[in-house]
Design an enzyme around this catalytic site. Sequence first.
Site, short mmCIF file in Angstrom:
data_model
loop_
_atom_site.label_atom_id
_atom_site.label_comp_id
_atom_site.label_asym_id
_atom_site.label_seq_id
_atom_site.Cartn_x
_atom_site.Cartn_y
_atom_site.Cartn_z
N CYS A 109 -5.67 0.54 -5.22
CA CYS A 109 -4.48 -0.11 -4.99
C CYS A 109 -4.96 -1.44 -4.23
CB CYS A 109 -3.58 0.76 -4.00
SG CYS A 109 -2.32 0.02 -3.22
N GLY A 110 -4.68 -2.45 -4.64
CA GLY A 110 -5.34 -3.73 -3.95
C GLY A 110 -4.46 -4.16 -2.58
N CYS A 113 2.27 -5.25 -6.49
CA CYS A 113 1.26 -4.43 -7.01
C CYS A 113 -0.09 -5.20 -6.75
CB CYS A 113 1.39 -3.76 -8.25
SG CYS A 113 -0.03 -2.90 -8.73
N GLY A 114 -1.05 -4.88 -6.01
CA GLY A 114 -2.19 -5.81 -5.93
C GLY A 114 -2.91 -5.89 -7.19
#
Length: 325
Positions: free
Chosen positions: A77-78, A228-229
Amino acid sequence: MDIQVIKVHGSNNDFYLIDEMNENLPITEEERSALSLAVCRRTKEEGADGILFVQASSTCDAKMRIFNSDGTEASMCGNGLRCVGRYVSEKLGKDQLVIETMKADLAVRKEAEIFPDIPTYRVEISPVLKSTKALPMNTDMGEIIHERLPFLDDELIFTALSVPNPHLISIVGKEVLATDKQERIAKYVNGENEWFPDGVNVSFINVMGDQSIFVRTYERGVGFTNACGTAMSASSLVTKWEENLEDEVLLDVYNPGGMVKCHVHDLPEKTWIDLIGNATYEYKQTLTVDLEAKKIHFGERESFENETKAYDAFVSHVKKIIEAI
């Protein structure tokens, strides 16, 4: 059981951060899933997109595990990694770190502020995998790069990548963004279907200018999210390919939750993306948890008011830019 949490967000992709660096919570893997389901459930005042567990690592400065609001564990998860990076950076007093994630050890470093009074961090997004097996996807096609997929839509062009989360991406016009196409496609590929057994994140890109894009993502396990990264990173790489941009292009990436910068490194020896953006603290809180009885008590909040105000000002600034284009 009392659990100390910090509510954090990257581009308004929000999480409860739990520090386990000195001692892990006395819970099983099944209870981690149950905890995320219970704590992240949205109400008027509480809830989140997921939980970030920050743990000790034998090889890196720390380890990140991310559980989505539906109880599933994500490989990366960025946006969450930026928040974990900030927390570990301040805890250890280091501006450059390496954080262990499920599939890769990733570089993190403190950056110049993306906007006044916005704590900003750069995180490495890799590996980049083009193989459909990496998604996974049930198909005879080895790669999907700029391809039509008639079983999803007769007109859209798609590219599929893992970074390492799986992504299905299409560049579209504003008129397509205004339709229900993205939701229809995303719900299909994240429900029972013959193509994507584990589901896939679905992003639509609108090219705003030479070096700026808007990305909206339907995230598996979450639904439509503010940002959303890994999706913004993958979308930046797809834009680089589709628009024939330079190999080391820096893009401004706008999203429903704000804006980040993505530095694409598409080199012969390696391809990766640096994701640069906020790591904002909202408040501290104590959760009293009884998993057996499925009861959660949310304690009083200790607010990071100045950070919240600074990010609100940033979002107002970003909205003006988007509306002007």
